[in-house]
Design a protein around this motif. Structure first.
Motif, PDB file in Angstrom:
ATOM      1  N   ILE A  72     -26.788 -42.402  17.827  1.00  0.00           N
ATOM      2  CA  ILE A  72     -25.908 -41.717  16.878  1.00  0.00           C
ATOM      3  C   ILE A  72     -25.025 -42.718  16.143  1.00  0.00           C
ATOM      4  N   GLU A  73     -24.322 -43.536  16.912  1.00  0.00           N
ATOM      5  CA  GLU A  73     -23.341 -44.427  16.288  1.00  0.00           C
ATOM      6  C   GLU A  73     -23.996 -45.489  15.405  1.00  0.00           C
ATOM      7  N   SER A  74     -25.159 -45.968  15.780  1.00  0.00           N
ATOM      8  CA  SER A  74     -25.813 -47.017  14.978  1.00  0.00           C
ATOM      9  C   SER A  74     -26.342 -46.489  13.645  1.00  0.00           C
ATOM     10  N   ASN A  75     -26.344 -45.184  13.463  1.00  0.00           N
ATOM     11  CA  ASN A  75     -26.825 -44.600  12.206  1.00  0.00           C
ATOM     12  C   ASN A  75     -25.722 -43.996  11.345  1.00  0.00           C
ATOM     13  N   MET A  76     -24.485 -44.198  11.723  1.00  0.00           N
ATOM     14  CA  MET A  76     -23.382 -43.605  10.966  1.00  0.00           C
ATOM     15  C   MET A  76     -23.194 -44.228   9.591  1.00  0.00           C
ATOM     16  N   ASN A  77     -23.685 -45.440   9.388  1.00  0.00           N
ATOM     17  CA  ASN A  77     -23.540 -46.066   8.074  1.00  0.00           C
ATOM     18  C   ASN A  77     -24.716 -45.796   7.146  1.00  0.00           C
ATOM     19  N   ASN A  78     -25.702 -45.046   7.622  1.00  0.00           N
ATOM     20  CA  ASN A  78     -26.797 -44.621   6.757  1.00  0.00           C
ATOM     21  C   ASN A  78     -26.214 -43.602   5.773  1.00  0.00           C
ATOM     22  N   PRO A  79     -26.291 -43.872   4.482  1.00  0.00           N
ATOM     23  CA  PRO A  79     -25.652 -42.959   3.512  1.00  0.00           C
ATOM     24  C   PRO A  79     -26.256 -41.558   3.495  1.00  0.00           C
ATOM     25  N   LYS A  80     -27.428 -41.389   4.079  1.00  0.00           N
ATOM     26  CA  LYS A  80     -28.050 -40.068   4.095  1.00  0.00           C
ATOM     27  C   LYS A  80     -27.765 -39.308   5.390  1.00  0.00           C
ATOM     28  N   ILE A  81     -27.072 -39.939   6.315  1.00  0.00           N
ATOM     29  CA  ILE A  81     -26.562 -39.223   7.493  1.00  0.00           C
ATOM     30  C   ILE A  81     -25.149 -38.790   7.129  1.00  0.00           C
ATOM     31  N   LEU A  82     -25.004 -37.507   6.861  1.00  0.00           N
ATOM     32  CA  LEU A  82     -23.760 -36.986   6.286  1.00  0.00           C
ATOM     33  C   LEU A  82     -22.691 -36.676   7.310  1.00  0.00           C
ATOM     34  N   GLY A  83     -23.079 -36.482   8.574  1.00  0.00           N
ATOM     35  CA  GLY A  83     -22.073 -36.104   9.551  1.00  0.00           C
ATOM     36  C   GLY A  83     -22.610 -36.087  10.968  1.00  0.00           C
ATOM     37  N   ILE A  84     -21.764 -35.595  11.864  1.00  0.00           N
ATOM     38  CA  ILE A  84     -22.084 -35.462  13.281  1.00  0.00           C
ATOM     39  C   ILE A  84     -22.347 -33.986  13.559  1.00  0.00           C
ATOM     40  N   GLY A  85     -23.470 -33.677  14.145  1.00  0.00           N
ATOM     41  CA  GLY A  85     -23.772 -32.297  14.471  1.00  0.00           C
ATOM     42  C   GLY A  85     -25.216 -32.172  14.942  1.00  0.00           C
ATOM     43  N   GLU A  86     -25.443 -31.318  15.523  1.00  0.00           N
ATOM     44  CA  GLU A  86     -24.744 -30.068  15.846  1.00  0.00           C
ATOM     45  C   GLU A  86     -24.089 -30.267  17.211  1.00  0.00           C
ATOM     46  N   ILE A  87     -22.784 -30.199  17.278  1.00  0.00           N
ATOM     47  CA  ILE A  87     -22.026 -30.508  18.490  1.00  0.00           C
ATOM     48  C   ILE A  87     -21.117 -29.343  18.847  1.00  0.00           C
ATOM     49  N   GLY A  88     -20.627 -29.316  20.066  1.00  0.00           N
ATOM     50  CA  GLY A  88     -19.676 -28.269  20.430  1.00  0.00           C
ATOM     51  C   GLY A  88     -19.796 -27.841  21.867  1.00  0.00           C
ATOM     52  N   LEU A  89     -19.548 -26.551  22.074  1.00  0.00           N
ATOM     53  CA  LEU A  89     -19.535 -25.960  23.409  1.00  0.00           C
ATOM     54  C   LEU A  89     -20.373 -24.690  23.409  1.00  0.00           C
ATOM     55  N   ASP A  90     -21.092 -24.480  24.495  1.00  0.00           N
ATOM     56  CA  ASP A  90     -21.899 -23.271  24.634  1.00  0.00           C
ATOM     57  C   ASP A  90     -21.886 -22.840  26.086  1.00  0.00           C
ATOM     58  N   TYR A  91     -21.183 -21.738  26.363  1.00  0.00           N
ATOM     59  CA  TYR A  91     -21.085 -21.223  27.729  1.00  0.00           C
ATOM     60  C   TYR A  91     -21.993 -20.009  27.931  1.00  0.00           C
ATOM     61  N   HIS A  92     -22.794 -19.698  26.941  1.00  0.00           N
ATOM     62  CA  HIS A  92     -23.603 -18.481  27.003  1.00  0.00           C
ATOM     63  C   HIS A  92     -24.655 -18.528  28.103  1.00  0.00           C
ATOM     64  N   TRP A  93     -25.443 -19.573  28.148  1.00  0.00           N
ATOM     65  CA  TRP A  93     -26.548 -19.658  29.109  1.00  0.00           C
ATOM     66  C   TRP A  93     -26.110 -20.238  30.436  1.00  0.00           C
ATOM     67  N   ASP A  94     -25.185 -21.197  30.394  1.00  0.00           N
ATOM     68  CA  ASP A  94     -24.778 -21.884  31.616  1.00  0.00           C
ATOM     69  C   ASP A  94     -23.370 -22.422  31.407  1.00  0.00           C
ATOM     70  N   ASP A  95     -22.435 -21.916  32.183  1.00  0.00           N
ATOM     71  CA  ASP A  95     -21.070 -22.414  32.031  1.00  0.00           C
ATOM     72  C   ASP A  95     -20.663 -23.290  33.219  1.00  0.00           C
ATOM     73  N   SER A  96     -21.636 -23.754  33.991  1.00  0.00           N
ATOM     74  CA  SER A  96     -21.323 -24.572  35.161  1.00  0.00           C
ATOM     75  C   SER A  96     -20.961 -26.006  34.775  1.00  0.00           C
TER      76      SER A  96
END
Length: 173
Positions: A72-96
């Motif tokens: 991820i980090e080594s590609n952050m300067n690629n002008p066609k990589i616009l952002g970080i995603g899809e990231i976050g939290l998901d407790y629906h299937w497994d919240d352990s």
């Protein structure tokens, strides 16, 4: 036309060249684990009309490798990589593994902050924790609309969408 969130990946399509070459407009292809991130990077470098975001989706934590953050980090300067995603939290299937999800989410937000990139957020059955963590990263939102997309996958009725977005923005301030 711009498709701001899609997964044009080998797991879903046998004919990626045909799909992309027949598109009228641009796409933002979204990665969610090491393999899909590498495919997104490959596609943005191959096709003029493809841009991407790369990250680790919470359901994919078990697929993380020693190279995950480096990919991820080594590609952050690629002008066609616009952002970080899809990231976050998901407790629906497994919240352990809530604490591990939060740790990885914060690491992804740290990378976004370091490289001044927007983020694509995935949040399912974890909205309060998602908002609480995003409050720690207010400067991401403040820098040129850094909150690129917020996927609240709780089947929000269309007529309530604008109200939900406004509440989200208010909570983040």
């Amino acid at each position: 036309m711009i498709d701001t969130h899609c997964h044009i990946l080998k797991d879903y399509y046998d004919n990626i060249d045909e799909v992309i070459n027949n598109m009228d407009g641009y796409i933002i292809n979204s990665g969610y684990d090491d393999n899909s991130n590498l495919e997104v990077i490959e596609s943005v470098n191959k096709y003029n009309n493809v841009y991407g975001v790369i990250g680790i989706q919470p359901e994919e934590l078990n697929k993380m490798t020693d190279d995950t953050y480096n990919i991820i980090e080594s590609n952050m300067n690629n002008p066609k990589i616009l952002g970080i995603g899809e990231i976050g939290l998901d407790y629906h299937w497994d919240d352990s593994n809530k604490e591990e999800q939060k740790k990885v989410f914060r690491k992804m937000l740290d990378i976004a902050n370091k490289y001044n990139k927007p983020v694509v957020i995935h949040s399912r059955d974890a909205h309060q924790d998602t908002f609480d963590i995003l409050k720690e990263y207010k400067d991401i939102k403040a820098k040129k609309n850094k909150l690129l997309d917020l996927l609240l996958e709780d089947r929000i009725a269309q007529e309530d969408y604008e109200e939900k977005v406004e509440k989200c923005n208010t909570r983040l301030e």
